[in-house]
Write an enzyme that holds these catalytic residues in place. Structure first.
Site, PDB file in Angstrom:
ATOM      1  N   SER A 139      -6.822   2.161  -4.286  1.00  0.00           N
ATOM      2  CA  SER A 139      -5.633   2.897  -3.824  1.00  0.00           C
ATOM      3  C   SER A 139      -4.655   3.011  -4.978  1.00  0.00           C
ATOM      4  O   SER A 139      -3.906   3.903  -4.621  1.00  0.00           O
ATOM      5  CB  SER A 139      -5.174   1.434  -2.805  1.00  0.00           C
ATOM      6  OG  SER A 139      -5.702   1.240  -1.685  1.00  0.00           O
TER       7      SER A 139
ATOM      8  N   ASP B 267     -21.697   9.193 -12.696  1.00  0.00           N
ATOM      9  CA  ASP B 267     -22.209   7.899 -12.418  1.00  0.00           C
ATOM     10  C   ASP B 267     -21.610   7.335 -10.962  1.00  0.00           C
ATOM     11  O   ASP B 267     -20.587   7.856 -10.892  1.00  0.00           O
ATOM     12  CB  ASP B 267     -21.984   6.614 -13.554  1.00  0.00           C
ATOM     13  CG  ASP B 267     -20.615   6.481 -14.056  1.00  0.00           C
ATOM     14  OD1 ASP B 267     -19.710   5.946 -13.022  1.00  0.00           O
ATOM     15  OD2 ASP B 267     -20.302   6.603 -15.001  1.00  0.00           O
TER      16      ASP B 267
ATOM     17  N   GLU C 257       0.827  -1.326   0.092  1.00  0.00           N
ATOM     18  CA  GLU C 257      -0.051   0.001  -0.036  1.00  0.00           C
ATOM     19  C   GLU C 257       0.785   1.250  -0.083  1.00  0.00           C
ATOM     20  O   GLU C 257       0.529   2.134  -0.691  1.00  0.00           O
ATOM     21  CB  GLU C 257      -0.945   0.003   1.221  1.00  0.00           C
ATOM     22  CG  GLU C 257      -1.822   1.223   1.388  1.00  0.00           C
ATOM     23  CD  GLU C 257      -2.829   1.422   0.207  1.00  0.00           C
ATOM     24  OE1 GLU C 257      -2.551   2.474  -0.623  1.00  0.00           O
ATOM     25  OE2 GLU C 257      -3.728   0.827   0.132  1.00  0.00           O
TER      26      GLU C 257
ATOM     27  N   ASP D  20       1.216   3.827  -3.364  1.00  0.00           N
ATOM     28  CA  ASP D  20       0.769   5.364  -3.177  1.00  0.00           C
ATOM     29  C   ASP D  20       2.025   6.276  -3.816  1.00  0.00           C
ATOM     30  O   ASP D  20       1.566   7.179  -4.217  1.00  0.00           O
ATOM     31  CB  ASP D  20       0.290   5.623  -1.723  1.00  0.00           C
ATOM     32  CG  ASP D  20      -0.948   5.057  -1.243  1.00  0.00           C
ATOM     33  OD1 ASP D  20      -1.634   4.385  -2.219  1.00  0.00           O
ATOM     34  OD2 ASP D  20      -1.292   4.936   0.032  1.00  0.00           O
TER      35      ASP D  20
ATOM     36  N   ASP E 292     -15.029  10.957 -20.069  1.00  0.00           N
ATOM     37  CA  ASP E 292     -16.306  10.425 -19.581  1.00  0.00           C
ATOM     38  C   ASP E 292     -16.305   8.909 -19.980  1.00  0.00           C
ATOM     39  O   ASP E 292     -16.198   8.484 -21.013  1.00  0.00           O
ATOM     40  CB  ASP E 292     -17.568  10.961 -20.469  1.00  0.00           C
ATOM     41  CG  ASP E 292     -18.651  10.681 -19.562  1.00  0.00           C
ATOM     42  OD1 ASP E 292     -19.034  10.262 -18.646  1.00  0.00           O
ATOM     43  OD2 ASP E 292     -19.964  11.160 -20.344  1.00  0.00           O
TER      44      ASP E 292
END
Length: 588
Positions: free
Chosen positions: A503, A567, A300, A304, A544
């Protein structure tokens, strides 16, 4: 005689009940800030203690190890009630709404804390109570004292909180430990009325854990293909050769539960994926902030920082890491420790933007506590600091047939980032589809903000294949995610190229906005700060995403479908740097 005896017994019982009521009213429950299921008074603790393990089971993946040793050190944070919150909210919207005459005129940290400073009597109520209990290692974590930290032993903390008992728990995936209550806590009336909550008490820390489908992979072997690496991500999001040039710009990632960072791993990532392509990644090695930063690299933490520095080159970066417990520090609530440090860091030193992969079910924090967390998020936005959060990796997060909102991404005052996956034409802009793991939906806590109402209404009115209302979602609630970015097939050193999850998406999107901040700073303008009003006012600055859907209930259940416009799986879409920079430069 029997009737007289029974009458005396009834009178005696009534007297006892009245005495118990009087005793109970002398102590009120502190806001059960970290768990809506627990509540009670000091008089109930003796009853709870023997049954604590079976009456208040910890959530998975936490498991009880033992009662906490009374000599263990712990940092208690008292969130003292603030004032002028309505005014603070008005300031946030004024400085964050495009074309408002106060847009970009953020408050200094000093002005902010002066505005919302707690009443002196409330601060004194907390300080005097701590002093009376013999707790003298007390610190104000924020300039105005709205966060007060008391370092003491667990034994004293238990007495301070009404005679409760802490237990030591272990996170079964990471091995991290935490000391928490599995029952309610109480405070004297004047103290309880002065605070929103005390931590760490019942709330357990959580984090997003990215999925690693396999060690290594084609990308790690040197054949990226469809893998997400700095070059492909910069192409996908129209970054081109843009790099940071503003000396004052700064970006950061956060990490919790001992997700450590490694200088060596980051340098190897840059050497593999940046230098051979002639890309500038990072701006020197990141500054480390917090009580848990360096160590054996975690997937993790490295995901990042590698993703952020890989997309936003030549921008100073920081790694803020908090374990909740480290060998040299007392036990604490890592999320609150981050917010406290953010609150106390000066305007000159604080990063302009944070990406965070922390998340859990919205109801993991009680509503009073979540309201206070919202205020802390608002404080950041008022200062011109952007907060982006991973939306979650559970799709519609179906539990018991109902869609459950996830936070903090469901907060209106952060930017929630959903996920996409490569599609035909990758990595050309727009070659993306919604990925099933991308969380989204509607908050059960917070009403829908005005700045997203039209976009959400259009989705609900014009989209076919929406989930059945039987799933219990609240379409009048705050809708999320706000935006999306790639969330599969990331190359992360030293873990390979099969890493997935939002993440991946949050630091990637954050890096694009960091470069937009850089353009504004170069032009002598303020950073963007709270992003959401700007995002919904500029939907054409995003790619989009109209294909794919999130996962729903069961193995093959569908969640929210992607559709034109906003959405509930990809928000308004994925960032287009060139269009975002142009839109941002038009603002004051």
């Amino acid at each position: 005689q029997g009737a007289i005896k029974l009458g005396r017994q009834t009178a005696l019982m009534s007297l006892v009940s009245m005495l118990l009521l009087v005793l109970t009213m002398r102590t009120v429950s502190a806001f059960q800030a970290e768990n809506p299921q627990v509540g009670g008074f000091a008089s109930s603790f003796a009853l709870v203690e023997d049954a604590v393990f079976r009456e208040f089971a910890p959530p998975s993946p936490w498991a009880i190890v033992e009662h906490s040793h009374p000599a263990t050190q712990i940092e208690l944070v008292f969130a003292v009630r603030q004032q002028n919150i309505e005014i603070l909210h008005e300031v946030l919207m004024n400085v964050s709404t495009p074309h408002h005459d106060k847009y970009g005129k953020h408050l200094s940290n000093q002005a902010l804390h002066t505005l919302i400073a707690p009443k002196v009597k409330d601060i004194n109520a907390v300080l005097e109570y701590l002093d009376a209990q013999g707790i003298f290692n007390v610190t104000k974590l924020s300039p105005n004292g709205d966060l007060i930290q008391a370092t003491t032993t667990i034994g004293k903390a238990e007495m301070l909180l009404g005679g409760v008992k802490y237990v030591r728990l272990r996170h079964q995936q990471s091995g991290a430990t935490a000391h928490r209550l599995l029952s309610s806590y109480s405070l004297p009336t004047e103290v309880a009325q002065a605070v929103d909550f005390v931590s760490p008490t019942t709330h357990l820390p959580a984090s997003r854990t990215p999925r690693v489908h396999a060690a290594g992979g084609a990308g790690e072997a040197g054949f990226p293909g469809r893998s997400n690496v700095p070059k492909t991500l910069r192409t996908l999001y129209s970054v081109g050769d843009a790099v940071g040039k503003a000396p004052a710009n700064k970006q950061a990632v956060t990490a919790f539960l001992g997700q450590h960072y490694s200088h060596d791993a980051l340098q190897k990532f840059w050497d593999r994926y940046c230098s051979p392509e002639g890309l500038v990644c990072g701006k020197g090695l990141p500054k480390l902030v917090g009580d848990a930063t360096s160590g054996t690299p975690g997937v993790e933490g490295m995901l990042d920082i590698e993703s952020m520095t890989g997309v936003a080159g030549n921008v100073e970066s920081e790694y803020w890491g908090f374990a909740g417990r480290s060998p040299d520090d007392p036990a604490n609530e890592p999320f609150m420790k981050w917010l406290g440090l953010l609150s106390s860091t000066s305007d000159e030193l604080v990063p302009k933007l944070f990406s965070t992969s922390y998340g859990e079910d919205e109801s993991s924090w009680s509503k009073p506590a979540a309201q206070r967390l919202n205020v802390e998020f608002i404080k950041a936005g008022v200062r011109g600091i952007s907060l982006l959060f991973a939306a979650g990796d559970e799709g519609a997060n179906c539990k018991g047939g109902r869609f459950v909102a996830e936070g903090p991404g469901s907060s209106p005052y952060v930017t929630a980032v959903g996920g996409t996956t490569p599609a035909q034409g990758y990595p050309q802009p727009g070659s993306e589809s919604a990925v099933g793991l991308s969380s989204g939906g509607f908050s059960s806590y917070w009403p829908q903000p005005k700045w997203q109402a039209d976009a959400v209404s259009s989705y609900l009115s014009n989209t076919s294949g929406l989930p059945s209302a039987s799933h219990g979602y609240n379409v009048s609630g705050r809708a999320y995610p706000d935006i999306a970015a790639q969330a599969t097939d990331f190359c992360v050193t030293p873990f390979g190229c099969s890493v997935a999850g939002t993440s991946c998406a949050s630091p990637t999107a954050a890096a694009v906005f960091s470069l937009v901040n850089d353009m504004r700073l170069q032009a002598g303008k303020s950073p963007l700060g709270f992003l959401n009003p700007f995002i919904y006012a500029n939907p054409k600055a995003f790619n989009d995403i109209t294909t794919g859907s999130s996962d729903g209930c069961g193995l093959f259940g569908r969640g929210w479908p992607a559709a034109p416009g906003w959405d509930a799986v990809t928000g308004v879409g994925t960032p287009n740097y060139m269009k975002l920079a142009a839109a941002a430069l038009q603002l004051a």
